[in-house]
Design a protein around this motif. Structure first.
Motif, PDB file in Angstrom:
ATOM      1  N   PHE A 172     -84.415 -24.636 -52.245  1.00 36.21           N
ATOM      2  CA  PHE A 172     -83.628 -25.810 -52.643  1.00 36.21           C
ATOM      3  C   PHE A 172     -82.386 -25.958 -51.761  1.00 36.21           C
ATOM      4  O   PHE A 172     -82.026 -27.063 -51.369  1.00 36.21           O
ATOM      5  N   TYR A 173     -81.740 -24.854 -51.443  1.00 32.84           N
ATOM      6  CA  TYR A 173     -80.549 -24.922 -50.592  1.00 32.84           C
ATOM      7  C   TYR A 173     -80.898 -25.262 -49.147  1.00 32.84           C
ATOM      8  O   TYR A 173     -80.060 -25.778 -48.411  1.00 32.84           O
ATOM      9  N   ILE A 174     -82.125 -24.989 -48.738  1.00 31.92           N
ATOM     10  CA  ILE A 174     -82.583 -25.407 -47.412  1.00 31.92           C
ATOM     11  C   ILE A 174     -82.935 -26.896 -47.429  1.00 31.92           C
ATOM     12  O   ILE A 174     -82.679 -27.619 -46.464  1.00 31.92           O
ATOM     13  N   VAL A 175     -83.494 -27.357 -48.541  1.00 33.47           N
ATOM     14  CA  VAL A 175     -83.919 -28.748 -48.671  1.00 33.47           C
ATOM     15  C   VAL A 175     -82.725 -29.702 -48.608  1.00 33.47           C
ATOM     16  O   VAL A 175     -82.820 -30.780 -48.014  1.00 33.47           O
ATOM     17  N   ILE A 176     -81.594 -29.318 -49.183  1.00 38.72           N
ATOM     18  CA  ILE A 176     -80.443 -30.223 -49.272  1.00 38.72           C
ATOM     19  C   ILE A 176     -80.002 -30.749 -47.905  1.00 38.72           C
ATOM     20  O   ILE A 176     -79.947 -31.970 -47.709  1.00 38.72           O
ATOM     21  N   SER A 199     -89.077 -32.820 -45.526  1.00 37.38           N
ATOM     22  CA  SER A 199     -88.141 -32.654 -46.634  1.00 37.38           C
ATOM     23  C   SER A 199     -88.865 -32.732 -47.980  1.00 37.38           C
ATOM     24  O   SER A 199     -88.631 -31.907 -48.873  1.00 37.38           O
ATOM     25  N   ILE A 200     -89.747 -33.700 -48.120  1.00 39.97           N
ATOM     26  CA  ILE A 200     -90.493 -33.863 -49.379  1.00 39.97           C
ATOM     27  C   ILE A 200     -91.448 -32.689 -49.584  1.00 39.97           C
ATOM     28  O   ILE A 200     -91.575 -32.171 -50.697  1.00 39.97           O
ATOM     29  N   ALA A 201     -92.107 -32.247 -48.518  1.00 43.22           N
ATOM     30  CA  ALA A 201     -93.020 -31.103 -48.643  1.00 43.22           C
ATOM     31  C   ALA A 201     -92.259 -29.855 -49.089  1.00 43.22           C
ATOM     32  O   ALA A 201     -92.721 -29.120 -49.977  1.00 43.22           O
ATOM     33  N   LEU A 202     -91.088 -29.619 -48.502  1.00 45.33           N
ATOM     34  CA  LEU A 202     -90.272 -28.476 -48.917  1.00 45.33           C
ATOM     35  C   LEU A 202     -89.790 -28.626 -50.360  1.00 45.33           C
ATOM     36  O   LEU A 202     -89.730 -27.648 -51.104  1.00 45.33           O
ATOM     37  N   LEU A 203     -89.457 -29.852 -50.730  1.00 48.30           N
ATOM     38  CA  LEU A 203     -89.015 -30.098 -52.107  1.00 48.30           C
ATOM     39  C   LEU A 203     -90.138 -29.796 -53.093  1.00 48.30           C
ATOM     40  O   LEU A 203     -89.917 -29.143 -54.115  1.00 48.30           O
ATOM     41  N   ILE A 233     -81.607 -30.853 -45.109  1.00 43.48           N
ATOM     42  CA  ILE A 233     -82.712 -31.614 -44.516  1.00 43.48           C
ATOM     43  C   ILE A 233     -82.824 -32.975 -45.184  1.00 43.48           C
ATOM     44  O   ILE A 233     -83.046 -33.997 -44.524  1.00 43.48           O
ATOM     45  N   ASN A 234     -82.627 -33.011 -46.499  1.00 43.92           N
ATOM     46  CA  ASN A 234     -82.623 -34.270 -47.240  1.00 43.92           C
ATOM     47  C   ASN A 234     -81.522 -35.193 -46.741  1.00 43.92           C
ATOM     48  O   ASN A 234     -81.739 -36.392 -46.567  1.00 43.92           O
ATOM     49  N   ILE A 235     -80.355 -34.644 -46.526  1.00 41.76           N
ATOM     50  CA  ILE A 235     -79.217 -35.449 -46.065  1.00 41.76           C
ATOM     51  C   ILE A 235     -79.491 -35.994 -44.666  1.00 41.76           C
ATOM     52  O   ILE A 235     -79.263 -37.180 -44.399  1.00 41.76           O
ATOM     53  N   VAL A 236     -80.007 -35.146 -43.787  1.00 41.55           N
ATOM     54  CA  VAL A 236     -80.334 -35.589 -42.425  1.00 41.55           C
ATOM     55  C   VAL A 236     -81.392 -36.695 -42.478  1.00 41.55           C
ATOM     56  O   VAL A 236     -81.286 -37.706 -41.773  1.00 41.55           O
ATOM     57  N   SER A 237     -82.402 -36.541 -43.319  1.00 42.55           N
ATOM     58  CA  SER A 237     -83.449 -37.564 -43.399  1.00 42.55           C
ATOM     59  C   SER A 237     -82.896 -38.867 -43.980  1.00 42.55           C
ATOM     60  O   SER A 237     -83.320 -39.951 -43.577  1.00 42.55           O
ATOM     61  N   ALA A 238     -81.936 -38.778 -44.901  1.00 34.86           N
ATOM     62  CA  ALA A 238     -81.320 -39.995 -45.454  1.00 34.86           C
ATOM     63  C   ALA A 238     -80.515 -40.724 -44.382  1.00 34.86           C
ATOM     64  O   ALA A 238     -80.553 -41.957 -44.290  1.00 34.86           O
ATOM     65  N   VAL A 239     -79.790 -39.966 -43.562  1.00 34.76           N
ATOM     66  CA  VAL A 239     -79.028 -40.573 -42.464  1.00 34.76           C
ATOM     67  C   VAL A 239     -79.993 -41.213 -41.467  1.00 34.76           C
ATOM     68  O   VAL A 239     -79.775 -42.353 -41.026  1.00 34.76           O
ATOM     69  N   PRO A 266     -80.329 -26.149 -60.473  1.00 34.67           N
ATOM     70  CA  PRO A 266     -78.904 -26.495 -60.559  1.00 34.67           C
ATOM     71  C   PRO A 266     -78.688 -28.010 -60.498  1.00 34.67           C
ATOM     72  O   PRO A 266     -79.292 -28.701 -59.672  1.00 34.67           O
ATOM     73  N   ARG A 267     -77.847 -28.491 -61.366  1.00 32.01           N
ATOM     74  CA  ARG A 267     -77.613 -29.936 -61.464  1.00 32.01           C
ATOM     75  C   ARG A 267     -77.108 -30.543 -60.161  1.00 32.01           C
ATOM     76  O   ARG A 267     -77.526 -31.635 -59.788  1.00 32.01           O
ATOM     77  N   LEU A 268     -76.206 -29.850 -59.479  1.00 30.78           N
ATOM     78  CA  LEU A 268     -75.654 -30.405 -58.248  1.00 30.78           C
ATOM     79  C   LEU A 268     -76.759 -30.658 -57.227  1.00 30.78           C
ATOM     80  O   LEU A 268     -76.814 -31.724 -56.608  1.00 30.78           O
ATOM     81  N   LEU A 269     -77.676 -29.705 -57.086  1.00 28.29           N
ATOM     82  CA  LEU A 269     -78.805 -29.886 -56.169  1.00 28.29           C
ATOM     83  C   LEU A 269     -79.641 -31.085 -56.586  1.00 28.29           C
ATOM     84  O   LEU A 269     -80.025 -31.914 -55.758  1.00 28.29           O
ATOM     85  N   SER A 270     -79.917 -31.157 -57.866  1.00 27.20           N
ATOM     86  CA  SER A 270     -80.732 -32.254 -58.385  1.00 27.20           C
ATOM     87  C   SER A 270     -80.080 -33.599 -58.117  1.00 27.20           C
ATOM     88  O   SER A 270     -80.743 -34.549 -57.709  1.00 27.20           O
TER      89      SER A 270
END
Length: 170
Positions: free
Chosen positions: A146-150, A123-127, A152-158, A85-89
């Motif tokens: 992918f929905y779990i990664v999102i 996050s990268i490993a899950l991705l 986690i990705n946001i938390v890691s970015a923060v 899905p584009r939004l996830l990407s």
């Protein structure tokens, strides 16, 4: 480059156009194979560097560069081929570009790169796993991952942003 981890990282960078070529040609099996090799080398080069104390200044620059180029390139192809899905990407892509640009900025300030946190590595490993599942047509679990990664990705970015802010303004 006087050590094996740096050579492995360079191989990872050189694999990018190889798996992109196969993706675009529609040979998903070959693309998945080369992407899997790339993902494996991502963990392997760091392990060797730590295990045998072969960390280097060049490696600290090349490894995150290879990480970001790998993730950004694969996401662009997955968006182009409409595999995820584009939004996830776009969310994941925005995070990767943000961290990439932040790393460049901290480097130009003369600061060392911010070491990836456990959550960032997780996050990268899950991705990578989610991408692999999608490529193997295991869509149901790939989509869930992918929905779990999102988040986690946001938390890691923060987390990365807070560390960068502290590093620049201390």
């Amino acid at each position: 480059m006087h050590n094996i981890p740096n050579y492995i990282t360079c191989i990872r960078i050189l694999l990018i156009p190889v798996y992109l070529y196969f993706f675009i040609q529609g040979n998903i099996a070959a693309a998945a194979l080369f992407f899997a090799i790339s993902a494996f080398t991502d963990f392997f080069d760091g392990y060797i560097a730590r295990k045998f104390n072969l960390k280097s200044k060049l490696g600290k620059l090349l490894d995150p560069l290879a990480d970001k180029l790998t993730i950004i390139s694969i996401l662009l192809v997955l968006i182009y081929l409409n595999i995820i899905p584009r939004l996830l990407s776009f969310i994941i892509l925005a995070r990767e570009i943000f961290i990439f640009l932040s790393g460049i900025i901290t480097y130009f300030f003369g600061l060392n790169f911010i070491n990836p946190s456990f959550i960032g590595k997780f996050s990268i490993a899950l991705l990578y796993l989610a991408i692999a599942l999608k490529l193997l047509n295991i869509d149901y679990f790939g989509n869930i991952l992918f929905y779990i990664v999102i988040p986690i990705n946001i938390v890691s970015a923060v987390d990365y942003s807070v560390k960068a802010y502290k590093k620049i303004y201390k």
